[in-house]
Scaffold this active site. Structure first.
Site, PDB file in Angstrom:
ATOM      1  N   HIS A   1       0.918  -1.130   0.124  1.00  0.00           N
ATOM      2  CA  HIS A   1       0.038  -0.070  -0.082  1.00  0.00           C
ATOM      3  C   HIS A   1       0.698   1.154   0.047  1.00  0.00           C
ATOM      4  O   HIS A   1       1.908   1.127   0.116  1.00  0.00           O
ATOM      5  CB  HIS A   1      -0.835   0.023   1.204  1.00  0.00           C
ATOM      6  CG  HIS A   1      -2.169  -0.990   1.118  1.00  0.00           C
ATOM      7  ND1 HIS A   1      -3.219  -1.038   1.899  1.00  0.00           N
ATOM      8  CD2 HIS A   1      -2.173  -2.031   0.317  1.00  0.00           C
ATOM      9  CE1 HIS A   1      -3.889  -2.256   1.524  1.00  0.00           C
ATOM     10  NE2 HIS A   1      -3.413  -2.726   0.495  1.00  0.00           N
TER      11      HIS A   1
ATOM     12  N   GLU B   1       1.175   3.791   1.917  1.00  0.00           N
ATOM     13  CA  GLU B   1       1.743   4.238   3.190  1.00  0.00           C
ATOM     14  C   GLU B   1       3.084   3.355   3.447  1.00  0.00           C
ATOM     15  O   GLU B   1       4.210   4.106   3.782  1.00  0.00           O
ATOM     16  CB  GLU B   1       1.142   3.960   4.361  1.00  0.00           C
ATOM     17  CG  GLU B   1      -0.316   4.768   4.378  1.00  0.00           C
ATOM     18  CD  GLU B   1      -1.396   4.025   3.787  1.00  0.00           C
ATOM     19  OE1 GLU B   1      -2.585   4.396   4.180  1.00  0.00           O
ATOM     20  OE2 GLU B   1      -1.454   3.449   2.697  1.00  0.00           O
TER      21      GLU B   1
ATOM     22  N   ARG C   1     -10.758   2.384 -22.982  1.00  0.00           N
ATOM     23  CA  ARG C   1     -10.849   0.910 -23.061  1.00  0.00           C
ATOM     24  C   ARG C   1      -9.829   0.401 -21.846  1.00  0.00           C
ATOM     25  O   ARG C   1     -10.317  -0.760 -21.259  1.00  0.00           O
ATOM     26  CB  ARG C   1     -10.901   0.451 -24.429  1.00  0.00           C
ATOM     27  CG  ARG C   1     -12.169   0.649 -25.061  1.00  0.00           C
ATOM     28  CD  ARG C   1     -11.910   0.057 -26.297  1.00  0.00           C
ATOM     29  NE  ARG C   1     -13.136  -0.053 -27.130  1.00  0.00           N
ATOM     30  CZ  ARG C   1     -13.333  -0.441 -28.691  1.00  0.00           C
ATOM     31  NH1 ARG C   1     -12.055  -1.037 -29.108  1.00  0.00           N
ATOM     32  NH2 ARG C   1     -14.456  -0.338 -29.429  1.00  0.00           N
TER      33      ARG C   1
ATOM     34  N   LEU D   1     -13.650  -4.956 -29.868  1.00  0.00           N
ATOM     35  CA  LEU D   1     -13.915  -4.254 -28.405  1.00  0.00           C
ATOM     36  C   LEU D   1     -12.503  -4.662 -27.592  1.00  0.00           C
ATOM     37  O   LEU D   1     -12.673  -4.944 -26.529  1.00  0.00           O
ATOM     38  CB  LEU D   1     -15.129  -5.109 -27.585  1.00  0.00           C
ATOM     39  CG  LEU D   1     -16.327  -4.673 -28.365  1.00  0.00           C
ATOM     40  CD1 LEU D   1     -17.498  -5.315 -27.468  1.00  0.00           C
ATOM     41  CD2 LEU D   1     -16.530  -3.244 -28.708  1.00  0.00           C
TER      42      LEU D   1
ATOM     43  N   GLU E   1     -20.785   1.009 -24.791  1.00  0.00           N
ATOM     44  CA  GLU E   1     -20.468   1.903 -26.048  1.00  0.00           C
ATOM     45  C   GLU E   1     -21.486   1.733 -26.653  1.00  0.00           C
ATOM     46  O   GLU E   1     -21.436   2.174 -27.940  1.00  0.00           O
ATOM     47  CB  GLU E   1     -19.142   1.110 -26.549  1.00  0.00           C
ATOM     48  CG  GLU E   1     -17.850   1.252 -25.817  1.00  0.00           C
ATOM     49  CD  GLU E   1     -16.692   0.799 -26.641  1.00  0.00           C
ATOM     50  OE1 GLU E   1     -16.720   0.875 -27.773  1.00  0.00           O
ATOM     51  OE2 GLU E   1     -15.541   1.169 -26.180  1.00  0.00           O
TER      52      GLU E   1
END
Length: 392
Positions: free
Chosen positions: A59, A61, A193, A213, A302
């Site tokens: 993370h 931090e 996309r 796509l 879309e």
């Protein structure tokens, strides 16, 4: 900088803005986790920076503390989302903060995740740290609006995208739509996309365009390609079916879709998802609930016209991306972007707040956020960010 009672005044907003800037670099890599950035400051100088780089990785931090090393002791830590206090794919960030000897933590907003939800802030305060919450809260909530929606509603954040002519047509009277938008606009749309978890079209778009796509070039995410196809009519020779083993394809069908069609699609590597509802709008909500259950954060719709109409009628379209070409197509029968029965009451239509227009080649790109979505994640529209400084 100015001093107050012998203590140096720190501009919390300056460093929180940097944390948000860092957090943004994780977009497309960390979902369904939130985008988080962290800055560690001593004597108004950065001693460590970090951000959540990929799902399952350290993370923000922890990343910043590792870069700061021993300089983190006695420093101020800025983070755009409440530090976690539970063990998930990584240990609690609160433990790392306490071990590092941080003396003060500035948090943009609480994390609504039930596993955190104020407990991380409480833990740090109980350990004797000074914790300030709410610095650039609006900006932080905007950054992670998709995460906030998924956590609080169980639904993915929905983007709607279309290209249209100056007179609001998405195709000619003969149904031709390639290409209304410019090459620059299409390249811009491909970047979008590559940042989403799924792309949705209807069966009529498959029949008319035979789309692939996929983001080109590839982005950080490989979106699942979803076709709304009540009867399972998608051609087996379509680009989508032929590439189903290379990139995921889901075809949603109704309860009466022929079993033999479903079996052939499954044999080709397509996932067939049977939806139980018959009403289009309710069926869309059924799909969104399923995608949320799968932890999909961003879904891009879309089209075409009927599909966009169904999604808009659910009220769940959070963001719009519109490419307006400097062309006039005309024709009463030419399709407009949002089909279906429409909204009979002008005062109950979805309302969007737009950024400044951006030129994409000869076209204009318009980007808007659903005001209802902004209100739902607790953002006050037009609220002036706080200009308060605080004492270190």
């Amino acid at each position: 900088m100015a001093r107050n009672g012998g203590e140096k005044v720190i501009d919390d907003e300056k460093w929180m803005r940097r944390a948000i800037e860092l957090a943004r670099q994780g977009r497309g890599h960390v979902e369904p986790n939130p985008m988080v950035g962290c800055v560690i400051v001593r004597e108004d100088h950065v001693v460590g920076e970090g951000y959540h780089r990929q799902f399952g990785g350290p993370h923000a931090e922890v990343d910043a503390i590792q870069h700061a090393g021993s300089s983190a002791r006695g420093a101020v830590l800025y983070v755009n989302l409440e530090p976690c206090c539970h063990t998930g794919k990584t240990p609690p960030c609160t433990d790392a903060i306490l071990r590092a000897g941080i003396r003060r933590v500035v948090v943009a907003m609480k994390d609504p995740n039930p596993q955190v939800a104020g407990k991380g802030i409480e833990l740090l305060r109980n350990a004797g740290l000074v914790v300030r919450v709410g610095v650039l809260e609006k900006e932080a909530a905007l950054l992670n609006a998709a995460y906030l929606k998924l956590i609080t509603t169980g639904l993915p954040y929905v983007h709607a995208k279309w290209a249209m002519s100056l007179d609001g047509k998405i195709a000619t009277t003969t149904g031709r739509s390639r290409w209304i938008s410019s090459e620059q606009s299409r390249a811009h749309a491909h970047q979008l996309r590559g940042l989403v978890d799924a792309i949705v079209v209807g069966i009529n778009t498959v029949f008319s365009d035979d789309p692939l796509l996929t983001p080109r070039p590839p982005g950080p995410r490989t979106p699942v390609r979803i076709v709304l196809d009540t009867r399972g009519r998608i051609p087996l020779e379509s680009q989508l079916v032929r590439t189903a083993r290379e990139a995921p394809v889901v075809v949603t069908v109704g309860p009466d879709a022929p079993s033999e069609r479903v079996a052939r699609l499954q044999e080709a590597g397509v996932e067939v998802l049977r939806l139980t509802q018959t009403d289009r709008c309710v069926r869309v909500l059924e799909l969104l609930n399923e995608l949320g259950r799968r932890q999909m954060t961003h879904v891009l719709v879309e089209g075409g016209s009927e599909v966009l109409g169904s999604f808009f009628r659910t009220g769940e379209v959070d963001e719009v991306h519109v490419y307006v070409a400097p062309k006039v197509l005309g024709g009463t029968s030419a399709l407009t972007p949002v089909g279906g029965p429409g909204f009979p009451d002008l005062y109950k239509t979805p309302l969007y707040q737009f950024d400044a227009p951006v030129q994409t080649g000869p076209d204009v790109y318009l980007h808007g956020l659903n005001v209802r979505m902004l209100e739902r994640v607790g953002i006050a529209i037009g609220k002036t960010p706080s200009t308060k400084q605080s004492v270190a």
